[in-house]
Design a protein around this motif. Structure first.
Motif, PDB file in Angstrom:
ATOM      1  N   SER A 144       0.830  -1.212   0.000  1.00  0.00           N
ATOM      2  CA  SER A 144       0.000   0.000   0.000  1.00  0.00           C
ATOM      3  C   SER A 144       0.857   1.252   0.000  1.00  0.00           C
ATOM      4  O   SER A 144       0.633   2.188  -0.784  1.00  0.00           O
ATOM      5  N   MET A 145       1.865   1.303   0.874  1.00  0.00           N
ATOM      6  CA  MET A 145       2.680   2.506   0.990  1.00  0.00           C
ATOM      7  C   MET A 145       3.579   2.703  -0.224  1.00  0.00           C
ATOM      8  O   MET A 145       3.889   3.842  -0.590  1.00  0.00           O
ATOM      9  N   ALA A 146       4.008   1.628  -0.856  1.00  0.00           N
ATOM     10  CA  ALA A 146       4.835   1.753  -2.060  1.00  0.00           C
ATOM     11  C   ALA A 146       4.051   2.430  -3.183  1.00  0.00           C
ATOM     12  O   ALA A 146       4.620   3.171  -3.985  1.00  0.00           O
ATOM     13  N   VAL A 151      -2.691  10.383   4.318  1.00  0.00           N
ATOM     14  CA  VAL A 151      -2.565   8.968   4.668  1.00  0.00           C
ATOM     15  C   VAL A 151      -2.781   8.783   6.161  1.00  0.00           C
ATOM     16  O   VAL A 151      -2.321   9.593   6.975  1.00  0.00           O
ATOM     17  N   GLY A 152      -3.475   7.714   6.550  1.00  0.00           N
ATOM     18  CA  GLY A 152      -3.669   7.378   7.953  1.00  0.00           C
ATOM     19  C   GLY A 152      -3.219   5.967   8.250  1.00  0.00           C
ATOM     20  O   GLY A 152      -3.679   5.026   7.607  1.00  0.00           O
ATOM     21  N   LEU A 153      -2.314   5.825   9.207  1.00  0.00           N
ATOM     22  CA  LEU A 153      -1.858   4.509   9.658  1.00  0.00           C
ATOM     23  C   LEU A 153      -2.511   4.244  11.006  1.00  0.00           C
ATOM     24  O   LEU A 153      -1.987   4.614  12.052  1.00  0.00           O
ATOM     25  N   ASN A 154      -3.650   3.591  10.974  1.00  0.00           N
ATOM     26  CA  ASN A 154      -4.499   3.485  12.148  1.00  0.00           C
ATOM     27  C   ASN A 154      -4.189   2.246  12.966  1.00  0.00           C
ATOM     28  O   ASN A 154      -3.772   1.222  12.426  1.00  0.00           O
ATOM     29  N   ILE A 155      -4.399   2.351  14.277  1.00  0.00           N
ATOM     30  CA  ILE A 155      -4.285   1.198  15.166  1.00  0.00           C
ATOM     31  C   ILE A 155      -5.372   1.302  16.221  1.00  0.00           C
ATOM     32  O   ILE A 155      -5.710   2.407  16.667  1.00  0.00           O
ATOM     33  N   GLU A 156      -5.945   0.178  16.584  1.00  0.00           N
ATOM     34  CA  GLU A 156      -7.013   0.177  17.580  1.00  0.00           C
ATOM     35  C   GLU A 156      -6.410   0.254  18.984  1.00  0.00           C
ATOM     36  O   GLU A 156      -5.521  -0.506  19.333  1.00  0.00           O
ATOM     37  N   ILE A 167      -8.950  11.206   5.884  1.00  0.00           N
ATOM     38  CA  ILE A 167      -7.972  10.352   5.214  1.00  0.00           C
ATOM     39  C   ILE A 167      -8.500  10.001   3.825  1.00  0.00           C
ATOM     40  O   ILE A 167      -9.690   9.738   3.647  1.00  0.00           O
ATOM     41  N   ASP A 168      -7.616  10.008   2.830  1.00  0.00           N
ATOM     42  CA  ASP A 168      -8.027   9.585   1.497  1.00  0.00           C
ATOM     43  C   ASP A 168      -8.600   8.172   1.555  1.00  0.00           C
ATOM     44  O   ASP A 168      -8.091   7.310   2.277  1.00  0.00           O
ATOM     45  N   LYS A 169      -9.655   7.953   0.784  1.00  0.00           N
ATOM     46  CA  LYS A 169     -10.422   6.714   0.884  1.00  0.00           C
ATOM     47  C   LYS A 169      -9.566   5.467   0.745  1.00  0.00           C
ATOM     48  O   LYS A 169      -9.754   4.487   1.465  1.00  0.00           O
ATOM     49  N   ASP A 170      -8.607   5.473  -0.151  1.00  0.00           N
ATOM     50  CA  ASP A 170      -7.782   4.287  -0.394  1.00  0.00           C
ATOM     51  C   ASP A 170      -6.457   4.342   0.350  1.00  0.00           C
ATOM     52  O   ASP A 170      -5.542   3.558   0.067  1.00  0.00           O
ATOM     53  N   PHE A 225       4.630  -2.143  16.279  1.00  0.00           N
ATOM     54  CA  PHE A 225       5.946  -2.129  15.651  1.00  0.00           C
ATOM     55  C   PHE A 225       5.857  -2.181  14.134  1.00  0.00           C
ATOM     56  O   PHE A 225       6.703  -1.597  13.440  1.00  0.00           O
ATOM     57  N   VAL A 226       4.829  -2.842  13.586  1.00  0.00           N
ATOM     58  CA  VAL A 226       4.648  -2.846  12.136  1.00  0.00           C
ATOM     59  C   VAL A 226       4.268  -1.444  11.667  1.00  0.00           C
ATOM     60  O   VAL A 226       4.797  -0.926  10.676  1.00  0.00           O
ATOM     61  N   ARG A 227       3.376  -0.836  12.388  1.00  0.00           N
ATOM     62  CA  ARG A 227       2.940   0.536  12.066  1.00  0.00           C
ATOM     63  C   ARG A 227       4.110   1.507  12.098  1.00  0.00           C
ATOM     64  O   ARG A 227       4.256   2.374  11.229  1.00  0.00           O
ATOM     65  N   LYS A 228       4.992   1.369  13.092  1.00  0.00           N
ATOM     66  CA  LYS A 228       6.139   2.267  13.204  1.00  0.00           C
ATOM     67  C   LYS A 228       7.103   2.085  12.039  1.00  0.00           C
ATOM     68  O   LYS A 228       7.715   3.058  11.574  1.00  0.00           O
ATOM     69  N   VAL A 229       7.241   0.865  11.560  1.00  0.00           N
ATOM     70  CA  VAL A 229       8.090   0.637  10.391  1.00  0.00           C
ATOM     71  C   VAL A 229       7.562   1.421   9.193  1.00  0.00           C
ATOM     72  O   VAL A 229       8.329   2.021   8.429  1.00  0.00           O
ATOM     73  N   MET A 230       6.234   1.418   9.009  1.00  0.00           N
ATOM     74  CA  MET A 230       5.640   2.139   7.877  1.00  0.00           C
ATOM     75  C   MET A 230       5.872   3.647   7.998  1.00  0.00           C
ATOM     76  O   MET A 230       6.158   4.326   7.008  1.00  0.00           O
TER      77      MET A 230
END
Length: 241
Positions: A46-48, A110-115, A126-129, A138-143
């Motif tokens: 997604s981020m690429a 862009v939104g990198l969301n976490i519950e 946030i843009d729809k896609d 930790f995965v979120r922080k990598v992004m």
């Protein structure tokens, strides 16, 4: 919101110390690798497609009438108008302000969301896609780090400090490029910077004085954009968007 099976913290601790539970945890942890892998794969793909952006960090608890919310929105607006995409944690507070400003500026948002149990829910700007959801911090922080060309740090709490020091550490240890780290709000950050300089560095020699050069403290949206532009001109680069 994450379901919590424990009535209180004592139950959680007792359960972790139970040998039967520990054996179950070891088995579940092995299978969790596949969930972690899927989050990395989805995040990378997604981020690429989105491309690098500028990350804006800050408290989820900041209210829309707070001066730092309004400043974050203005910063994100000017960042987007200057051609930079904006990444936030996707939630309320400063994160919402960042996405709102980028959306208003017709830039990439862009939104990198976490519950989280109390304060996290995705915001509507946030843009729809471009709304990604994560279970693992930790995965979120990598992004955040891998796809950020700069870090704008607004006033925040422990989560904001965690994200800020993660970026500083990776730059200090040369694991990522020397992208700008811009702290917004001199009255908020000056005490922490004084402690780092006087106690951490001068009294205990736990860092190098040159490491402070990785951080720039500013107070206005124009200063933020100027710092980003200065970085890109220095390396003869241009924003991705």
């Amino acid at each position: 919101m994450i379901h919590n099976e424990y009535d209180n913290e004592d139950d959680k601790i007792q359960d972790k110390l139970n040998q039967k539970t520990w054996n179950e945890i070891r088995t579940n942890d092995s299978w969790a690798i596949f969930k972690i892998m899927s989050e990395f794969v989805n995040g990378y793909e997604s981020m690429a497609r989105i491309g690098p952006c500028v990350s804006i960090f800050g408290s989820a608890r900041t209210k829309p009438d707070n001066k730092y919310y309004l400043l974050a929105e203005s910063i994100a607006y000017k960042i987007s108008k200057a051609g930079y995409g904006v990444i936030t944690g996707g939630g309320p507070g400063i994160m919402e302000a960042g996405n709102k400003g980028a959306h208003r500026g017709e830039g990439t948002s862009v939104g990198l969301n976490i519950e989280l149990p109390f304060e996290q829910h995705y915001n509507p700007y946030i843009d729809k896609d471009k709304n990604l959801n994560f279970d693992y911090f930790f995965v979120r922080k990598v992004m955040f780090v891998k796809y950020s060309q700069g870090f704008v740090v607004m006033p925040g709490g422990f989560g904001t400090l965690d994200e800020m020091f993660e970026a500083i550490t990776l730059i200090q240890t040369k694991k990522i490029g020397k992208f700008p780290i811009i702290l917004v709000g001199s009255s908020y950050w000056s005490g922490l910077m004084d402690w780092i300089k006087n106690v951490m560095i001068e009294d205990h020699k736990n860092a190098n004085i040159d490491d402070l050069n990785l951080i720039k403290i500013v107070d206005t949206e124009d200063e933020v954009v100027a710092e980003l532009d200065r970085f890109y001109k220095k390396y003869n680069l241009s924003p991705n968007f």
